[in-house]
Write an enzyme that holds these catalytic residues in place. Structure first.
Site, PDB file in Angstrom:
ATOM      1  N   LYS A  26      48.898 -11.967 -35.228  1.00 29.15           N
ATOM      2  CA  LYS A  26      49.382 -10.926 -36.256  1.00 29.15           C
ATOM      3  C   LYS A  26      50.213  -9.876 -35.680  1.00 29.15           C
ATOM      4  CE  LYS A  26      47.493  -7.929 -39.985  1.00 29.15           C
ATOM      5  NZ  LYS A  26      46.372  -7.500 -40.769  1.00 29.15           N
ATOM      6  N   PHE A  84      36.924 -10.982 -34.715  1.00 26.07           N
ATOM      7  CA  PHE A  84      36.656 -11.398 -36.085  1.00 26.07           C
ATOM      8  C   PHE A  84      37.603 -12.433 -36.762  1.00 26.07           C
ATOM      9  CE2 PHE A  84      37.066 -10.993 -40.783  1.00 26.07           C
ATOM     10  CZ  PHE A  84      35.989 -11.152 -41.100  1.00 26.07           C
ATOM     11  N   GLN A  85      37.107 -13.463 -36.951  1.00 30.82           N
ATOM     12  CA  GLN A  85      37.744 -14.730 -37.765  1.00 30.82           C
ATOM     13  C   GLN A  85      38.716 -15.323 -36.614  1.00 30.82           C
ATOM     14  OE1 GLN A  85      39.560 -13.549 -41.584  1.00 30.82           O
ATOM     15  NE2 GLN A  85      37.737 -14.437 -42.336  1.00 30.82           N
ATOM     16  N   MET A 145      31.738 -47.939 -52.045  1.00 28.83           N
ATOM     17  CA  MET A 145      32.230 -48.945 -50.963  1.00 28.83           C
ATOM     18  C   MET A 145      31.123 -48.800 -49.946  1.00 28.83           C
ATOM     19  SD  MET A 145      34.543 -50.642 -49.556  1.00 28.83           S
ATOM     20  CE  MET A 145      36.282 -50.394 -50.086  1.00 28.83           C
ATOM     21  N   GLU A 187      42.085 -24.487 -48.155  1.00 31.40           N
ATOM     22  CA  GLU A 187      43.073 -24.564 -47.313  1.00 31.40           C
ATOM     23  C   GLU A 187      43.067 -26.115 -46.742  1.00 31.40           C
ATOM     24  OE1 GLU A 187      41.247 -20.519 -46.057  1.00 31.40           O
ATOM     25  OE2 GLU A 187      40.491 -22.269 -46.662  1.00 31.40           O
TER      26      GLU A 187
END
Length: 554
Positions: free
Chosen positions: A163, A113-114, A468, A51
């Site tokens: 959802k 959940f999630q 760096m 993602e």
């Protein structure tokens, strides 16, 4: 007509002009993905490996095209994986709309959940965050998100869609996209005052940043430079607004900027800053910055005026509109004495040395420029290679240099380059420059480049260290190289082949010329590993908190 939330989602995206969406599916967005599947002939979905890669791809797409980037992720970890990409785009004022799924509204706040409270998580790093709780609000929320992302100072808007909202139905009426709200109002008296200050100045200097690109004010800025014969220096985000061959272009300013540009800041009598927020990498020390100068600051975001540097005259407004009002009031001048002094300082600028027996960064970049010409778009990760690219690329286009400026996000480059390549099309040349440290953070998107069949060229500056950070340890920590030599055994050529790409490894300039020539002819993505010395440094360098008198040139 009666549509469900997922259908409304797709119809409103298309209504707003979106043609590409980057993302990764999951349970909370299955309804949305089903609608995308059924409309794949109308809107192109690009599946990434992660993602965060999708967020950077949407960001790169937006920077390259000027359109609004769109990204979609599922709930919980999918949503939180967008956070770095959202923050990267927001601080660089990139227009982007991020969509996330969530658990049903009846399950919100129950540690389902999630589930993650992504609206709250992203509130500090977006222009606005929405959670849609009723399907009747979905279309107008999406419309507002696109308008907000492109209005005023551009940025990121998040829309969280539970959802059950994506499954519910309601009446949908198509609407024409709302016009973005450009700030056309500004104080004309202050503009007249700015013109007078510019006309009276003996040693004027212009500093411009990414806000000029965002406001489409590049042509007006070039006209101001030429009309007033005003030397100009730019921040990292504005490379390419002025052609690298432009005589009045002094180049990069700040920590790794040119000696002449930093010296001009110290000695000018009027500093005109346009579309820049005076970041610490540019100003370095606000008490030492432009002490001999009066300062004019023009910016669309009033919160930036007086935040880091106090100006003598502040003008709030869109850079394009303000510049076009200012231009007719500027007298034609030559400032020959001032320009002669600057030319003398330019003879003292750092000049990298060529080598015959090994690869040097500037020689690699010069060869890239020779083979790609002036039409290529360059994307970088973050680190030494990023600064070398800013210093040595032949910048000729206002949207031709894409990099993470404000957040400095290692791992930004490959996703952003994929997004840029998809946005610009395979006929356009996109070259991504990275270091082995940054590339290890996002090379998983090699599978995306392969599956999308894009001709993206990646040049890896491999010094086998975190360059760096190691440079700072060399200069300021008595060469105590803590955790900057990772001792990785990665074979980039084999790894490229494992992704279905082509890989080359180069140890000298002749090998690189041959490899890059082959890459230019390739129809698929190519990785070119360039082995460089671990002690190569980015010079010049001004230590944080210093000024041009502390500049390190060797």
């Amino acid at each position: 007509m009666i549509l469900n939330g997922s259908q409304i989602f797709v119809e409103t995206l298309i209504e707003q002009g979106a043609d590409t969406i980057f993302g990764y599916p999951g349970g909370a967005v299955l309804n949305l993905y089903d609608a995308l599947y059924q409309n794949s002939h109308r809107i192109h979905h690009v599946l990434t490996a992660h993602e965060q890669g999708a967020a950077h791809a949407a960001d790169g797409y937006a920077r390259a095209t000027g359109k609004t980037g769109v990204v979609l992720a599922t709930s919980g970890p999918g949503a939180t994986n967008l956070v770095t990409g959202i923050a990267t785009a927001q601080i660089d004022s990139v227009p982007m709309v991020a969509f996330t799924g969530n658990v049903p509204t009846t399950s919100l706040g129950k540690d389902s959940f999630q589930e993650a409270y992504i609206e709250g998580i992203t509130l500090p790093i977006t222009k606005h965050s929405f959670t849609v709780r009723h399907v009747e609000d979905l279309a107008d929320t999406i419309r507002s998100a696109f308008r907000i992302a492109q209005s005023g100072r551009k940025g990121v808007v998040l829309v969280d869609i539970p959802k059950d909202v994506s499954a519910a139905t309601c009446e949908f009426i198509n609407k024409a996209p709302e016009p973005k709200r450009t700030i056309t109002v500004f104080d004309h008296n202050k503009v007249a005052q700015a013109a007078q200050m510019i006309n009276e100045a003996k040693r004027p200097l212009l500093i411009f940043g990414g806000g000029v690109v965002g406001a489409a004010g590049c042509d007006a800025l070039r006209a101001l430079v030429h009309t007033g014969s005003i030397p100009a220096t730019h921040t990292l985000m504005a490379a390419g607004v002025l052609d690298y061959r432009e005589e009045l272009n002094l180049g990069l300013l700040g920590m790794h900027g040119c000696f002449a540009s930093n010296k001009a800041v110290a000695e000018c009598d009027l500093l005109i800053a346009i579309g820049t927020r005076f970041s610490d990498r540019v100003v370095l020390n606000s008490t030492l910055f432009a002490r001999k100068s009066k300062i004019i600051h023009i910016d669309i975001d009033t919160s930036e005026l007086g935040k880091n540097v106090v100006a003598d005259l502040e003008v709030a407004g869109d850079a394009s509109y303000v510049l076009n009002s200012l231009l007719p009031q500027i007298n034609r001048q030559d400032h020959e004495d001032w320009l002669a002094q600057i030319r003398d300082w330019q003879t003292k600028d750092y000049v990298p040395q060529d080598a015959e027996d090994h690869l040097t960064p500037h020689q690699i970049i010069n060869e890239i420029c020779l083979q790609t010409g002036s039409d290529a778009t360059f994307v970088t990760d973050v680190g030494q290679h990023q600064m070398w690219a800013a210093q040595y690329l032949h910048h000729t286009k206002s949207r031709g240099f894409i990099t993470s400026g404000g957040l400095g996000t290692m791992g930004f480059g490959y996703g952003a380059a994929i997004g840029a390549q998809i946005g610009l099309g395979n006929d356009h040349r996109v070259v991504m420059l990275t270091g082995d440290g940054s590339f290890h953070m996002n090379l998983n998107e090699g599978c995306t480049a392969a599956s999308q069949e894009i001709p993206l060229i990646t040049v890896i500056f491999n010094n086998s260290v975190l360059g760096m950070v190691r440079q700072w340890q060399t200069k300021f920590y008595d060469e105590r190289y803590a955790a900057t030599d990772p001792n990785r055994k990665t074979d980039f050529v084999k790894l490229a082949e494992g992704f279905g790409l082509t890989g080359y490894r180069c140890t000298n300039l002749a090998e690189f010329k041959e490899a890059f020539t082959k890459a230019m002819a390739s129809k698929t993505a190519v990785w070119i590993e360039c082995v460089i010395d671990k002690d190569e440094q980015v010079l010049p360098m001004i230590p944080g908190g210093g000024d041009v008198h502390q500049i390190i040139m060797e």
